[in-house]
Design an enzyme around this catalytic site. Structure first.
Site, PDB file in Angstrom:
ATOM      1  N   SER A 195      -9.955  -0.798   6.956  1.00  0.00           N
ATOM      2  CA  SER A 195      -9.222  -0.610   5.703  1.00  0.00           C
ATOM      3  C   SER A 195      -8.479  -1.841   5.184  1.00  0.00           C
ATOM      4  O   SER A 195      -8.011  -1.841   4.046  1.00  0.00           O
ATOM      5  CB  SER A 195      -8.236   0.554   5.829  1.00  0.00           C
ATOM      6  OG  SER A 195      -8.932   1.764   5.633  1.00  0.00           O
ATOM      7  N   SER A 225      -9.604   1.437   2.748  1.00  0.00           N
ATOM      8  CA  SER A 225      -8.704   2.181   1.896  1.00  0.00           C
ATOM      9  C   SER A 225      -7.631   1.317   1.234  1.00  0.00           C
ATOM     10  O   SER A 225      -7.032   1.745   0.249  1.00  0.00           O
ATOM     11  CB  SER A 225      -8.028   3.291   2.694  1.00  0.00           C
ATOM     12  OG  SER A 225      -7.200   2.734   3.704  1.00  0.00           O
ATOM     13  N   LYS A 238       0.853  -1.190   0.000  1.00  0.00           N
ATOM     14  CA  LYS A 238       0.000   0.000   0.000  1.00  0.00           C
ATOM     15  C   LYS A 238       0.891   1.243   0.000  1.00  0.00           C
ATOM     16  O   LYS A 238       1.897   1.289   0.717  1.00  0.00           O
ATOM     17  CB  LYS A 238      -0.875  -0.036   1.256  1.00  0.00           C
ATOM     18  CG  LYS A 238      -1.981   1.002   1.305  1.00  0.00           C
ATOM     19  CD  LYS A 238      -2.827   0.789   2.578  1.00  0.00           C
ATOM     20  CE  LYS A 238      -3.955   1.780   2.700  1.00  0.00           C
ATOM     21  NZ  LYS A 238      -4.758   1.543   3.933  1.00  0.00           N
TER      22      LYS A 238
END
Lengths: 440, 466
Positions: free
Chosen positions: B175, B151, B76
């Protein structure tokens, strides 16, 4: 004066730990190339996290203990949010409602107690430099100082004049130096002073305003700034004007305080608990253990020097001014004991001859005192008998002296020195002679 | 090759069935072939990855073995990577190249893993859709008309599309688990403090938990072992020893699973039914199912929102326009909203009514879970109220994320461990996720239960058709 000054103090002391408050960078930024002593943490880069410096916390607590504060068993760090270019993270890690120490005090020579509201730990900011580069005015930021451990010591508004403030500051500087947690060098900004001054008409009644004078870097300037403010505010008040709540700075060249900004309302720093640092729990055992690290502090040392050595307050003041001198003196007294060298002799020697105590050892000092005092030791009995003999033989001279021809004493002095037949301090002989002549 | 699980890939590399260079190339090709449709990867790391793969092949030929030697993974883009730009999917950091690695990245590097791409996320990890990214939305590999969740949507989509062997994400509240649920992969949210946050662009510091997104439960266990542990650079990381999760996947005792009805309220019926079926599966396997009463998760929304926004407003202050090249005007709508709300709740006069109260409610939520865990070993619930929603669903809905994450927020606030595993598919063929919540530092428990479920079902075998 119909107004009474009400003065409080905020003092910031930089600790001399090896590394910064929340990262491993060196605290020795003085004279280093800008931004050379930095990392992701003290630059506030994405993902940088603060890890508190244990030593710095212990030292902050030591200051708290030395200032008679109550040490919190449960405390925490908070974020103080505000924007300023020298503040890397957009917040300063400080302590808000749970400082390491609260409710301390320091007692002045006159016995007055100055209450210390709090002693807390925080981090220093970077430094802005305003320069001209290629003819263009620019502001540059040096983050070397960012994250250096800082202890803030806040008093209650207990001071009534600049002299009290100065005495408190000297005592505080002496204490942190005794604790060996800071050099508290003012020119280097290791100790920064912020008095707040206002005037009241009645003792105990706090005025509705407060003027802060920021970042003063010498005791002399604090004194001047306070006295200047007292006069300035007095004039305003006499004209029926309440001085506005504001922050001022000390201008060394003009010898006056100048307005920096008007505080219309309190800043909202949006304090909240620093989520990156777990709360700090102390135990009474830890506090006791830390207390053992506190050396004999100047005021206690002074009392001991008085009671054990019977020195004058002038001598004591000089000898206890810094810990190394005091320690040196203590050792010398111990070494001198077996040679019958008195503490007073040692005190005189240290104060008058100013030996470099970094380079000499106490026992050497004793030897020096012994060898020089041998020739100066006075056999009081012998001196008395010699003086009596000389006076017996020169009765005319006595009469001359009593009739105002005082310089005849020099003749008598010569006779005594000749008859004494050993090296002796003429000044001492003269004093004795005078005593005799005046008494007889 | 790229479709292999981590466990299989390790096996094959050890057997020398193929090299790390071949495996890395396969994954990179897959990214190149699929990412125009998905937009899961915002920075592809090609040359350096191949170089590292070559090096790891050399290492292996010399007999050196490391837990993840030669395994390509995606990360990420809110994890700092030395000399590789780290954007948090925000234009503010569009050109930021960190001079340091996040601890997680360093640990993976030390374990031999090869970084091949940095994945998309909601800007600053603010969201549950990956639609708020300044680099464009990521799409769901099961149906590119749908959102991947967020996310960590880029990481979840990337694994679902077999672009890498495993992925790293971060969870503040949902997330990891929510995009894992929408993309049909395993997502493990470790206990707060189990995995270091150093170098992770901070969202809400008291909640952020990095964790793996993988193809199987065992894979998650393997990765967690590598990334977990105390970090001297993170004062909130736990000193507790890290167990060998992967070798401890078989549950040794009969466990009690708690089920709270409030976690099924206003949940889509297809989702609820799939999770109920999964619970039956657990019962069949000898687990004890116990009805418990937890606080209605809806209370967590406001509590989480206040705490998270407050921390966000402070954490984003460092992007003051002086460094990083871009000013605060580059913040997107969502970040601006969060800064405003957080600033408001911390302001004097409002602090007690909002932030302080939220902290107290947080304690109540923690106590509520503690009470539950005195009766049960773990709690099972749907991960999200619905399966993936269509692209554009976040528009005009500033609280989209909080609503999509309602079922994971309570356990995030309490800092618990949790995992998402796939437990079904909707009539449209979109994955349905179930979460297993465990006490703090009981990752073994959630991994064991998830593994048990996975061993007895075939949902994880289904592949998205791109």
């Amino acid at each position: 004066m119909k107004y009474l000054p009400v003065i409080g103090l905020e003092v910031h002391v930089e600790l001399k730990t090896k590394s910064k408050m929340f990262c491993g960078c060196s605290t020795q930024y003085f004279g280093k190339a800008p931004n050379s002593q930095t990392c992701a943490v003290c630059l506030g880069m994405p993902g940088g996290l603060p890890v508190p410096n244990k030593k710095a916390i212990e030292w902050c607590i030591l200051i708290g203990i030395a200032l008679n504060g109550k040490i919190a068993l449960h405390s925490k760090f908070d974020r103080k949010n505000y924007f300023y270019p020298d503040l890397a993270k957009g917040y300063q890690i400080s302590q808000y409602d749970m400082p390491f120490a609260k409710n301390g005090y320091l007692i002045l020579q006159n016995g007055k107690k100055i209450r210390i509201r709090r002693v807390h730990m925080e981090e220093d900011t970077g430094k802005l430099m305003h320069e001209k580069i290629n003819g263009e005015s620019v502001s540059l930021i040096d983050f070397n100082r960012s994250g250096v451990p800082l202890v803030e010591i806040v008093t209650e508004p207990d001071f009534e004049n600049a002299e009290e403030v100065k005495e408190y500051l000297q005592a505080l500087q002496q204490i942190v130096r005794y604790l060996e947690v800071s050099d508290a060098n003012m020119e280097r900004g290791e100790m920064r002073l912020e008095p707040n001054i206002s005037l009241t008409v009645k003792k105990g009644v706090l005025p509705p305003y407060k003027v802060e004078v920021k970042n003063i870097n010498s005791f002399k300037f604090v004194e001047k700034a306070i006295n200047f403010e007292i006069k300035r505010q007095e004039i305003l008040l006499s004209d029926g004007i309440t001085p506005p709540q504001e922050t001022r700075g000390w201008n060394e060249t003009k010898n006056e305080t100048i307005l920096q900004r008007v505080k219309e309302e309190a800043n909202d720093y949006r304090y909240f608990p620093e989520p990156d640092i777990p709360p700090i729990q102390l135990t009474n055992e830890i506090i006791e253990k830390l207390t053992k690290f506190i050396p004999e502090l100047p005021n206690i040392k002074a009392k001991r020097f008085k009671s054990s050595y019977d020195l004058s307050s002038y001598d004591i003041e000089i000898l206890t001014r810094d810990k190394n001198t005091a320690d040196f003196f203590d050792k010398a007294v111990l070494d001198g004991k077996s040679f019958s060298v008195t503490p007073k002799q040692i005190a005189n020697y240290i104060i008058n001859k100013k030996p470099d105590i970094e380079k000499s050892v106490p026992s050497e000092i004793i030897k020096t005192i012994l060898s020089s005092s041998k020739s100066n030791t006075i056999d009081e009995q012998k001196l008395t008998s010699v003086i009596e003999k000389v006076l017996q033989e020169n009765k005319n001279a006595i009469n001359d002296y009593k009739n105002g021809k005082t310089n005849v004493i020099m003749y008598l002095l010569g006779q005594v020195l000749r008859l004494y037949d050993e090296k002796i301090d003429p000044k001492l002989v003269k004093e004795n002679l005078e005593k005799y002549l005046n008494n007889n | 090759m790229n479709t292999l699980t981590l466990t299989e890939a390790i096996e094959n590399l050890k057997n020398k069935s193929f090299s790390s260079v071949e495996l890395t190339n396969a994954c990179i090709s897959r990214i190149q072939n699929t990412d125009s449709k998905l937009n899961a990867v915002i920075t592809l790391i090609k040359e350096q990855a191949i170089e590292n793969a070559e090096k790891s092949d050399v290492k292996r030929s010399k007999g050196i073995d490391l837990p993840l030697l030669g395994i390509p993974y995606v990360l990420k883009d809110n994890f700092s990577t030395q000399n590789i730009r780290t954007t948090a999917s925000s234009n503010v950091l569009a050109n930021f190249i960190p001079p340091y690695n996040a601890t997680v990245v360093q640990k993976l590097e030390d374990a031999g893993a090869i970084l091949i791409g940095k994945t998309n996320l909601d800007a600053w990890a603010h969201g549950s859709s990956t639609e708020t990214s300044d680099f464009g939305p990521t799409k769901n590999p099961w149906n590119v008309g749908y959102l991947p969740g967020g996310s960590s949507g880029g990481s979840a989509a990337s694994i679902a599309a077999n672009q890498a062997i495993f992925a790293i994400g971060s969870e503040t509240a949902g997330s990891i688990r929510q995009p894992a649920s929408w993309c049909g992969v395993v997502g493990l949210k470790p206990t707060y403090g189990r995995v270091s946050r150093f170098g992770v662009v901070a969202m809400a510091s008291s909640l952020d938990s990095p964790g793996p997104l993988t193809k199987t439960v065992k894979d998650a266990a393997l990765v967690l072992k590598v990334i977990a542990g105390h970090d001297p650079k993170d004062a909130t990381s736990s000193p507790l020893l890290v167990p060998d999760y992967a070798n401890n996947l078989q549950n040794k005792k009969k466990m009690t699973i708690g089920v709270s009805e409030d976690y099924f309220n206003s949940v889509d019926s297809q989702v609820a039914n799939a999770v109920y079926k999964a619970i039956e599966e657990f019962e069949k396997k000898g687990m004890l199912i116990k009805k418990i009463k937890l606080f209605d998760p809806k209370y967590a929304i406001s509590d989480y929102t206040i705490i998270q926004r407050a921390e966000v407003s402070s954490n984003l202050a460092r992007y003051d326009g002086i460094r990083y090249g871009n000013g605060r005007d580059m913040f997107g709508e969502e970040a601006k909203r969060r800064i405003m709300l957080g600033t408001f709740t911390l302001s004097s006069g409002y602090y007690d009514a909002y932030y302080n109260k939220a902290v107290k409610v947080r304690t109540e939520i923690i106590n509520d879970f503690n009470k539950a865990f005195s009766e049960v070993d773990a709690i099972v619930a749907p991960t999200a109220p619905t399966a993936a929603l269509p692209l554009g669903a976040t528009k005009e809905n500033s609280m989209f994320g909080e609503l999509a994450d309602v079922l994971v927020e309570p356990s995030s606030i309490a800092g618990l461990s949790g995992i998402n595993v796939t437990c079904g598919f909707t009539s449209l063929g979109l994955p349905i996720g179930m979460q297993i919540i465990g006490p703090q530092f009981k990752e073994e428990v959630v991994l064991q239960l998830a593994h048990l479920f996975e061993q007895n079902t075939l949902f994880h075998k289904q592949q998205a058709k791109l």
